[in-house]
Design a protein around this motif. Structure first.
Motif, PDB file in Angstrom:
ATOM      1  N   ARG A 199       0.848  -1.210   0.000  1.00 16.38           N
ATOM      2  CA  ARG A 199       0.000   0.000   0.000  1.00 16.38           C
ATOM      3  C   ARG A 199       0.872   1.245   0.000  1.00 16.38           C
ATOM      4  NH1 ARG A 199      -1.460   3.565   3.592  1.00 16.38           N
ATOM      5  NH2 ARG A 199      -0.683   2.367   5.364  1.00 16.38           N
ATOM      6  N   GLU A 200       1.876   1.249   0.847  1.00 18.29           N
ATOM      7  CA  GLU A 200       2.772   2.407   0.924  1.00 18.29           C
ATOM      8  C   GLU A 200       3.614   2.550  -0.345  1.00 18.29           C
ATOM      9  OE1 GLU A 200       4.815   1.745   4.640  1.00 18.29           O
ATOM     10  OE2 GLU A 200       3.193   2.668   5.806  1.00 18.29           O
ATOM     11  N   SER A 201       4.016   1.422  -0.944  1.00 18.16           N
ATOM     12  CA  SER A 201       4.869   1.498  -2.143  1.00 18.16           C
ATOM     13  C   SER A 201       4.128   2.070  -3.346  1.00 18.16           C
ATOM     14  CB  SER A 201       5.460   0.126  -2.487  1.00 18.16           C
ATOM     15  OG  SER A 201       4.490  -0.701  -3.094  1.00 18.16           O
ATOM     16  N   VAL A 202       2.811   1.881  -3.403  1.00 21.76           N
ATOM     17  CA  VAL A 202       2.036   2.464  -4.507  1.00 21.76           C
ATOM     18  C   VAL A 202       1.433   3.809  -4.117  1.00 21.76           C
ATOM     19  CG1 VAL A 202       1.571   0.282  -5.669  1.00 21.76           C
ATOM     20  CG2 VAL A 202      -0.045   1.115  -3.974  1.00 21.76           C
ATOM     21  N   GLY A 203       1.706   4.242  -2.880  1.00 20.37           N
ATOM     22  CA  GLY A 203       1.277   5.568  -2.438  1.00 20.37           C
ATOM     23  C   GLY A 203      -0.213   5.706  -2.195  1.00 20.37           C
ATOM     24  N   LEU A 204      -0.855   4.635  -1.753  1.00 19.45           N
ATOM     25  CA  LEU A 204      -2.292   4.694  -1.477  1.00 19.45           C
ATOM     26  C   LEU A 204      -2.556   4.966   0.001  1.00 19.45           C
ATOM     27  CD1 LEU A 204      -3.705   1.633  -3.475  1.00 19.45           C
ATOM     28  CD2 LEU A 204      -3.957   4.044  -4.048  1.00 19.45           C
ATOM     29  N   SER A 205      -3.484   5.857   0.264  1.00 19.04           N
ATOM     30  CA  SER A 205      -3.962   6.048   1.633  1.00 19.04           C
ATOM     31  C   SER A 205      -4.960   4.926   1.929  1.00 19.04           C
ATOM     32  CB  SER A 205      -4.649   7.409   1.770  1.00 19.04           C
ATOM     33  OG  SER A 205      -5.854   7.409   1.014  1.00 19.04           O
ATOM     34  N   TYR A 206      -5.333   4.789   3.180  1.00 19.15           N
ATOM     35  CA  TYR A 206      -6.371   3.819   3.528  1.00 19.15           C
ATOM     36  C   TYR A 206      -7.647   4.119   2.754  1.00 19.15           C
ATOM     37  CZ  TYR A 206      -3.719   2.120   7.615  1.00 19.15           C
ATOM     38  OH  TYR A 206      -2.788   1.563   8.449  1.00 19.15           O
ATOM     39  N   VAL A 211      -7.451 -11.894  -2.485  1.00 15.18           N
ATOM     40  CA  VAL A 211      -7.483 -11.687  -3.936  1.00 15.18           C
ATOM     41  C   VAL A 211      -7.819 -10.236  -4.256  1.00 15.18           C
ATOM     42  CG1 VAL A 211      -8.691 -12.325  -6.064  1.00 15.18           C
ATOM     43  CG2 VAL A 211      -7.959 -14.108  -4.463  1.00 15.18           C
ATOM     44  N   ALA A 212      -8.813  -9.673  -3.572  1.00 16.62           N
ATOM     45  CA  ALA A 212      -9.190  -8.274  -3.827  1.00 16.62           C
ATOM     46  C   ALA A 212      -8.044  -7.327  -3.474  1.00 16.62           C
ATOM     47  CB  ALA A 212     -10.450  -7.917  -3.035  1.00 16.62           C
ATOM     48  N   LEU A 213      -7.380  -7.566  -2.352  1.00 10.39           N
ATOM     49  CA  LEU A 213      -6.246  -6.723  -1.973  1.00 10.39           C
ATOM     50  C   LEU A 213      -5.130  -6.815  -3.012  1.00 10.39           C
ATOM     51  CD1 LEU A 213      -6.225  -7.436   1.846  1.00 10.39           C
ATOM     52  CD2 LEU A 213      -6.366  -5.151   0.822  1.00 10.39           C
ATOM     53  N   ALA A 214      -4.860  -8.019  -3.502  1.00 12.23           N
ATOM     54  CA  ALA A 214      -3.812  -8.186  -4.514  1.00 12.23           C
ATOM     55  C   ALA A 214      -4.155  -7.376  -5.766  1.00 12.23           C
ATOM     56  CB  ALA A 214      -3.635  -9.667  -4.851  1.00 12.23           C
ATOM     57  N   ILE A 215      -5.403  -7.455  -6.213  1.00 12.75           N
ATOM     58  CA  ILE A 215      -5.802  -6.702  -7.401  1.00 12.75           C
ATOM     59  C   ILE A 215      -5.685  -5.204  -7.142  1.00 12.75           C
ATOM     60  CG2 ILE A 215      -7.766  -6.121  -8.892  1.00 12.75           C
ATOM     61  CD1 ILE A 215      -8.693  -9.082  -8.489  1.00 12.75           C
ATOM     62  N   ALA A 216      -6.198  -4.759  -6.004  1.00 12.37           N
ATOM     63  CA  ALA A 216      -6.183  -3.325  -5.682  1.00 12.37           C
ATOM     64  C   ALA A 216      -4.765  -2.785  -5.516  1.00 12.37           C
ATOM     65  CB  ALA A 216      -7.000  -3.070  -4.417  1.00 12.37           C
ATOM     66  N   LEU A 217      -3.847  -3.645  -5.116  1.00 11.62           N
ATOM     67  CA  LEU A 217      -2.458  -3.229  -4.899  1.00 11.62           C
ATOM     68  C   LEU A 217      -1.568  -3.533  -6.108  1.00 11.62           C
ATOM     69  CD1 LEU A 217      -2.180  -4.419  -1.197  1.00 11.62           C
ATOM     70  CD2 LEU A 217      -2.203  -2.044  -1.992  1.00 11.62           C
ATOM     71  N   ASP A 218      -2.193  -3.932  -7.220  1.00 14.97           N
ATOM     72  CA  ASP A 218      -1.446  -4.258  -8.444  1.00 14.97           C
ATOM     73  C   ASP A 218      -0.367  -5.301  -8.186  1.00 14.97           C
ATOM     74  OD1 ASP A 218      -2.938  -2.424  -9.983  1.00 14.97           O
ATOM     75  OD2 ASP A 218      -1.604  -0.792  -9.390  1.00 14.97           O
ATOM     76  N   ALA A 219      -0.755  -6.370  -7.515  1.00 15.00           N
ATOM     77  CA  ALA A 219       0.186  -7.430  -7.171  1.00 15.00           C
ATOM     78  C   ALA A 219      -0.498  -8.787  -7.322  1.00 15.00           C
ATOM     79  CB  ALA A 219       0.682  -7.247  -5.734  1.00 15.00           C
ATOM     80  N   SER A 220       0.283  -9.821  -7.228  1.00 16.02           N
ATOM     81  CA  SER A 220      -0.230 -11.185  -7.240  1.00 16.02           C
ATOM     82  C   SER A 220      -0.574 -11.586  -5.809  1.00 16.02           C
ATOM     83  CB  SER A 220       0.862 -12.102  -7.789  1.00 16.02           C
ATOM     84  OG  SER A 220       0.648 -13.433  -7.406  1.00 16.02           O
ATOM     85  N   PRO A 221      -1.522 -12.489  -5.619  1.00 15.00           N
ATOM     86  CA  PRO A 221      -1.754 -12.995  -4.255  1.00 15.00           C
ATOM     87  C   PRO A 221      -0.485 -13.575  -3.626  1.00 15.00           C
ATOM     88  CG  PRO A 221      -3.552 -13.661  -5.685  1.00 15.00           C
ATOM     89  CD  PRO A 221      -2.498 -13.036  -6.574  1.00 15.00           C
ATOM     90  N   ILE A 222       0.387 -14.133  -4.458  1.00  9.69           N
ATOM     91  CA  ILE A 222       1.650 -14.665  -3.927  1.00  9.69           C
ATOM     92  C   ILE A 222       2.466 -13.556  -3.279  1.00  9.69           C
ATOM     93  CG2 ILE A 222       3.881 -15.670  -4.553  1.00  9.69           C
ATOM     94  CD1 ILE A 222       2.504 -17.409  -6.574  1.00  9.69           C
ATOM     95  N   ALA A 223       2.391 -12.342  -3.831  1.00 11.91           N
ATOM     96  CA  ALA A 223       3.153 -11.219  -3.262  1.00 11.91           C
ATOM     97  C   ALA A 223       2.699 -10.897  -1.847  1.00 11.91           C
ATOM     98  CB  ALA A 223       3.019  -9.981  -4.146  1.00 11.91           C
ATOM     99  N   LEU A 224       1.452 -11.204  -1.529  1.00 15.46           N
ATOM    100  CA  LEU A 224       0.956 -10.973  -0.171  1.00 15.46           C
ATOM    101  C   LEU A 224       1.346 -12.107   0.770  1.00 15.46           C
ATOM    102  CD1 LEU A 224      -2.571  -9.566  -1.026  1.00 15.46           C
ATOM    103  CD2 LEU A 224      -0.617  -8.297  -0.153  1.00 15.46           C
ATOM    104  N   LEU A 225       1.532 -13.298   0.226  1.00 15.03           N
ATOM    105  CA  LEU A 225       1.854 -14.467   1.044  1.00 15.03           C
ATOM    106  C   LEU A 225       3.354 -14.715   1.218  1.00 15.03           C
ATOM    107  CD1 LEU A 225      -0.804 -16.866  -0.496  1.00 15.03           C
ATOM    108  CD2 LEU A 225      -0.818 -15.972   1.844  1.00 15.03           C
ATOM    109  N   MET A 226       4.146 -14.156   0.310  1.00 15.66           N
ATOM    110  CA  MET A 226       5.598 -14.381   0.320  1.00 15.66           C
ATOM    111  C   MET A 226       6.282 -13.409   1.266  1.00 15.66           C
ATOM    112  SD  MET A 226       8.105 -16.069  -1.137  1.00 15.66           S
ATOM    113  CE  MET A 226       9.882 -15.888  -0.944  1.00 15.66           C
ATOM    114  N   PRO A 227       7.070 -13.914   2.231  1.00 14.89           N
ATOM    115  CA  PRO A 227       7.820 -12.996   3.098  1.00 14.89           C
ATOM    116  C   PRO A 227       8.738 -12.107   2.259  1.00 14.89           C
ATOM    117  CG  PRO A 227       7.966 -15.249   3.914  1.00 14.89           C
ATOM    118  CD  PRO A 227       7.318 -15.313   2.567  1.00 14.89           C
ATOM    119  N   GLU A 228       8.899 -10.871   2.685  1.00 16.83           N
ATOM    120  CA  GLU A 228       9.764  -9.944   1.972  1.00 16.83           C
ATOM    121  C   GLU A 228      11.213 -10.369   2.155  1.00 16.83           C
ATOM    122  OE1 GLU A 228      10.531  -5.169   1.517  1.00 16.83           O
ATOM    123  OE2 GLU A 228       9.726  -5.918   3.399  1.00 16.83           O
ATOM    124  N   THR A 229      11.873 -10.661   1.052  1.00  9.63           N
ATOM    125  CA  THR A 229      13.264 -11.082   1.077  1.00  9.63           C
ATOM    126  C   THR A 229      13.998 -10.418  -0.086  1.00  9.63           C
ATOM    127  OG1 THR A 229      12.708 -13.037  -0.237  1.00  9.63           O
ATOM    128  CG2 THR A 229      12.829 -13.337   2.150  1.00  9.63           C
TER     129      THR A 229
END
Length: 163
Positions: free
Chosen positions: A37-44, A79-97
């Motif tokens: 959310r922060e990387s794409v500059g979206l507010s809540y 799934v909705a969060l992934a679409i709204a954040l322009d990412a894959s669902p995997i991007a939400l499940l994968m630890p940041e490395t």
């Protein structure tokens, strides 16, 4: 009696412990929702509007609670969060490395970031998990991505190929 009344009387409020606190995957999702959310500059509010337009409304308070680990994310939310954040669902499940050799954890089992990625994609069962590697791939991937057909054996007799 309010919380302030209890504290002013010198008593410590009793806070109920969560019956089912977030596990590693939930912690990863909450971190990644905030990071993306922060990387794409979206507010809540902006993210809430995008989710509403997708038919999966999550109010501003709900988004804040997700990022604080106070609200769980179900599969529809993910799934909705992934679409709204322009990412894959995997991007939400994968630890940041940063490196594929970085340690990760899958339900308490130590694995590398590469093993986590391969597991999430359905490519490979991590060594830390027990199971049949081929059966894992077959159950994890769409049928059209798997070719289990073996070429027919050929036998040559007198210079002719028999099938």
């Amino acid at each position: 009696m309010t919380l302030d009344d209890i504290i002013s009387m010198g008593q410590t409020p009793v806070v109920a412990e969560k019956k089912n606190p977030l596990g590693e995957p939930g912690e990863t999702v909450k971190h990644n929702v905030k990071r993306l959310r922060e990387s794409v500059g979206l507010s809540y509010a902006e993210l809430a509007r995008k989710l509403d337009s997708l038919g999966r409304p999550i109010p501003v308070l709900g988004l804040s609670r997700i990022e604080k680990g106070e609200r769980r994310v179900d599969a529809d939310d993910l799934v909705a969060l992934a679409i709204a954040l322009d990412a894959s669902p995997i991007a939400l499940l994968m630890p940041e490395t940063v490196e594929e050799s970085e340690p990760a954890s899958l339900m308490g089992k130590p694995i590398t970031a590469r093993e986590m990625w391969n597991w999430l994609r359905g490519d490979q069962l991590p060594d830390a998990l027990e199971g049949n590697a081929l059966a894992f791939v077959v159950r994890s991937r769409p049928r059209w991505t798997i070719n289990l057909e073996m070429p027919a054996p050929t036998i040559e007799v007198d210079g002719r190929e028999l099938k």
